[in-house]
Scaffold this active site. Structure first.
Site, PDB file in Angstrom:
ATOM      1  N   ASN A  10      23.613  47.641 -21.012  1.00  0.00           N
ATOM      2  CA  ASN A  10      22.979  48.780 -22.060  1.00  0.00           C
ATOM      3  C   ASN A  10      23.693  48.489 -23.634  1.00  0.00           C
ATOM      4  O   ASN A  10      24.771  48.795 -23.614  1.00  0.00           O
ATOM      5  CB  ASN A  10      23.117  50.226 -21.587  1.00  0.00           C
ATOM      6  N   TRP A  11      22.967  48.025 -24.372  1.00  0.00           N
ATOM      7  CA  TRP A  11      23.365  47.626 -25.451  1.00  0.00           C
ATOM      8  C   TRP A  11      23.412  48.766 -26.554  1.00  0.00           C
ATOM      9  O   TRP A  11      24.107  48.523 -27.788  1.00  0.00           O
ATOM     10  CB  TRP A  11      22.616  46.298 -26.254  1.00  0.00           C
ATOM     11  N   LYS A  12      22.876  49.743 -26.132  1.00  0.00           N
ATOM     12  CA  LYS A  12      22.706  50.986 -27.258  1.00  0.00           C
ATOM     13  C   LYS A  12      22.292  50.565 -28.478  1.00  0.00           C
ATOM     14  O   LYS A  12      21.344  49.777 -28.646  1.00  0.00           O
ATOM     15  CB  LYS A  12      23.951  51.757 -27.086  1.00  0.00           C
ATOM     16  N   HIS A  96      19.256  58.684 -20.125  1.00  0.00           N
ATOM     17  CA  HIS A  96      20.809  58.402 -20.404  1.00  0.00           C
ATOM     18  C   HIS A  96      21.323  59.557 -20.904  1.00  0.00           C
ATOM     19  O   HIS A  96      20.779  60.527 -21.672  1.00  0.00           O
ATOM     20  CB  HIS A  96      20.986  57.350 -21.395  1.00  0.00           C
ATOM     21  N   GLU A  98      23.285  60.187 -23.075  1.00  0.00           N
ATOM     22  CA  GLU A  98      23.253  60.195 -24.670  1.00  0.00           C
ATOM     23  C   GLU A  98      21.952  60.742 -25.263  1.00  0.00           C
ATOM     24  O   GLU A  98      21.529  61.477 -26.232  1.00  0.00           O
ATOM     25  CB  GLU A  98      23.488  58.931 -25.506  1.00  0.00           C
ATOM     26  N   GLU A 168      26.431  58.065 -13.739  1.00  0.00           N
ATOM     27  CA  GLU A 168      27.232  57.799 -15.137  1.00  0.00           C
ATOM     28  C   GLU A 168      28.102  58.964 -15.546  1.00  0.00           C
ATOM     29  O   GLU A 168      27.440  59.738 -16.273  1.00  0.00           O
ATOM     30  CB  GLU A 168      26.506  57.264 -16.418  1.00  0.00           C
ATOM     31  N   GLY A 174      32.296  55.078 -22.449  1.00  0.00           N
ATOM     32  CA  GLY A 174      32.897  54.752 -23.650  1.00  0.00           C
ATOM     33  C   GLY A 174      34.319  55.256 -24.080  1.00  0.00           C
ATOM     34  O   GLY A 174      34.709  55.090 -25.259  1.00  0.00           O
ATOM     35  N   SER A 214      32.629  52.861 -18.705  1.00  0.00           N
ATOM     36  CA  SER A 214      33.783  51.902 -18.735  1.00  0.00           C
ATOM     37  C   SER A 214      33.863  51.000 -17.682  1.00  0.00           C
ATOM     38  O   SER A 214      35.016  50.556 -16.955  1.00  0.00           O
ATOM     39  CB  SER A 214      35.159  52.767 -18.590  1.00  0.00           C
ATOM     40  N   GLY A 235      27.903  49.450 -20.351  1.00  0.00           N
ATOM     41  CA  GLY A 235      27.664  49.590 -21.960  1.00  0.00           C
ATOM     42  C   GLY A 235      28.676  48.533 -23.012  1.00  0.00           C
ATOM     43  O   GLY A 235      28.125  47.516 -22.904  1.00  0.00           O
ATOM     44  N   GLY A 236      29.964  49.018 -23.283  1.00  0.00           N
ATOM     45  CA  GLY A 236      30.422  48.206 -24.337  1.00  0.00           C
ATOM     46  C   GLY A 236      30.830  46.957 -23.735  1.00  0.00           C
ATOM     47  O   GLY A 236      30.730  45.914 -24.344  1.00  0.00           O
TER      48      GLY A 236
HETATM   49  P1  13P Z   1      30.542  51.930 -21.453  1.00  0.00           P
HETATM   50  O1  13P Z   1      30.340  50.748 -20.360  1.00  0.00           O
HETATM   51  O2  13P Z   1      30.897  51.492 -22.827  1.00  0.00           O
HETATM   52  O3  13P Z   1      31.239  53.277 -20.955  1.00  0.00           O
HETATM   53  O4  13P Z   1      29.036  52.947 -21.400  1.00  0.00           O
HETATM   54  C1  13P Z   1      28.223  53.077 -20.444  1.00  0.00           C
HETATM   55  C2  13P Z   1      26.967  53.424 -20.534  1.00  0.00           C
HETATM   56  O5  13P Z   1      26.629  54.169 -21.049  1.00  0.00           O
HETATM   57  C3  13P Z   1      26.055  52.515 -19.872  1.00  0.00           C
HETATM   58  O6  13P Z   1      24.784  53.098 -19.984  1.00  0.00           O
END
Ligand code: 13P
Length: 251
Positions: A10-12, A96, A98, A168, A174, A214, A235-236
Site C-alpha cells: 500500500n503506497w498510500k 483502511h 486511515e 492492521e 507506521g 510495520s 506500507g512504508g
Molecule cells: P506500515 O507498514 O507503514 O506500518 O503501514 C501499514 C499499512 O497501513 C498498510 O496498509
C-alpha cells in the site's frame, strides 16, 4: 480449499510517476516464478492508468486504495469501481484505518463498498483493526467483530470466498511497532472463528487474512510462519524496492 497467499504494497499518498515506474520495474523480476504467491501494489488513484502498462506481461498485479460504492453519478472526486475494473484493477483496499479515522468511513459504508467491488469482480481487501486505547481497554476483539460482521451483513454468503481481510492494528501502522506474531495470530484466529460461526468450516478455512502494521524484511518470515497469517499488507517498506523485494523473497 487452499487459501490465496498475497503480499500487498500500500503506497498510500506517495510516489511520483517516474518513482513509481522504477519501483514497479524492480519488482517485476522478483515476482517471477512464484506461482503460489500474488504480489499486488496499490498506487495512488491517479497512477492507476499507468500501472496497467508498467506491469503488463508480468505477474505483478495492482489495485486501488479506495473507491466509492456507486458505479456512476454525481459523486465529485470519487472513483467508481466500474472504472477501476476497466483500468484493470484486480483488487481494492476497503476500510483502511486511515479512511475510517481521517475520512470518517463507517462500517456501513465499508460494507456497501465491499458489495460494489464484489459486483465488479474486484477482490476487496477489507482492513480491520483496533486502536491502542481499545487494546488496553480489552475491547479489541469486540471492535474487530463489529468490523467483520458489518461486511458479512452487506455481502451475500455465496460471494464470501472472494473476500480478503487484513488485520492492521492501528497502533502498529507506521510506528515501527509490529504486533508480535502471536498477537497477530490470535486476532487472525478470532476472525476465522467469526467466519466459522456464521458460515461453517469450508468458508472459514478458505478466506485469506493478511497482516499489516510495520511489516518489514526482518519480521516477515516469522509473521508468515503463523498458521492463520496468509500474507502481508505492507506500507512504508513497500516504497523501498530492496525491502519489498526481500519480503517477497521470503517465498
Ligand atoms: P506500515 O507498514 O507503514 O506500518 O503501514 C501499514 C499499512 O497501513 C498498510 O496498509
Amino acid at each position: 480449499m487452499a487459501r490465496r497467499t498475497i503480499i500487498a504494497g500500500n503506497w498510500k499518498m506517495n510516489l511520483l510517476p517516474d518513482q513509481a515506474e522504477s519501483l514497479v520495474m524492480s519488482l517485476v523480476a522478483v515476482t517471477e516464478n512464484k506461482p503460489d504467491l500474488e504480489v499486488v501494489v496499490f498506487p495512488p488513484t491517479a497512477l492507476i492508468p499507468y500501472a496497467g502498462e508498467w506491469v503488463s506481461g508480468s505477474s505483478l498485479q495492482f489495485g486501488a486504495q479506495n473507491c466509492w460504492h456507486e458505479l456512476s453519478g454525481a459523486f465529485t472526486g470519487e472513483t467508481s469501481p466500474e472504472l477501476l475494473r476497466a483500468l484493470g484493477c484486480g483488487y481494492c483496499l476497503v476500510g483502511h484505518s486511515e479512511r475510517r479515522e481521517i475520512f470518517g468511513e463507517s462500517n456501513d459504508l465499508i460494507g456497501l463498498k465491499t458489495r460494489a467491488l464484489i459486483q465488479m469482480k474486484i477482490t476487496p481487501i477489507i482492513c480491520v483493526g483496533e486502536s491502542l486505547d481499545e487494546r488496553e481497554a480489552g475491547t479489541h476483539l469486540e471492535k474487530i467483530k463489529s468490523q467483520v460482521e458489518s461486511v458479512f451483513d452487506a455481502v451475500e454468503m455465496s460471494s464470501w470466498l472472494r473476500l480478503v481481510f487484513a488485520y492492521e492494528p492501528i497502533w502498529a501502522i507506521g510506528t515501527g511497532k509490529t504486533a508480535t506474531p502471536d498477537q497477530a495470530e490470535e486476532i487472525h484466529r478470532h476472525i476465522r472463528d467469526l467466519i466459522r460461526e456464521r458460515a461453517g468450516e469450508a468458508l472459514s478455512e478458505g478466506i485469506s487474512i493478511l497482516y499489516g502494521g510495520s511489516a518489514k524484511p526482518s519480521n516477515a518470515a516469522e509473521l508468515l510462519g503463523k498458521e492463520n497469517i496468509d500474507g502481508l499488507l505492507v506500507g512504508g517498506a513497500s516504497l523501498k524496492a530492496e525491502d519489498f523485494s526481500n519480503i517477497i523473497s521470503v517465498f
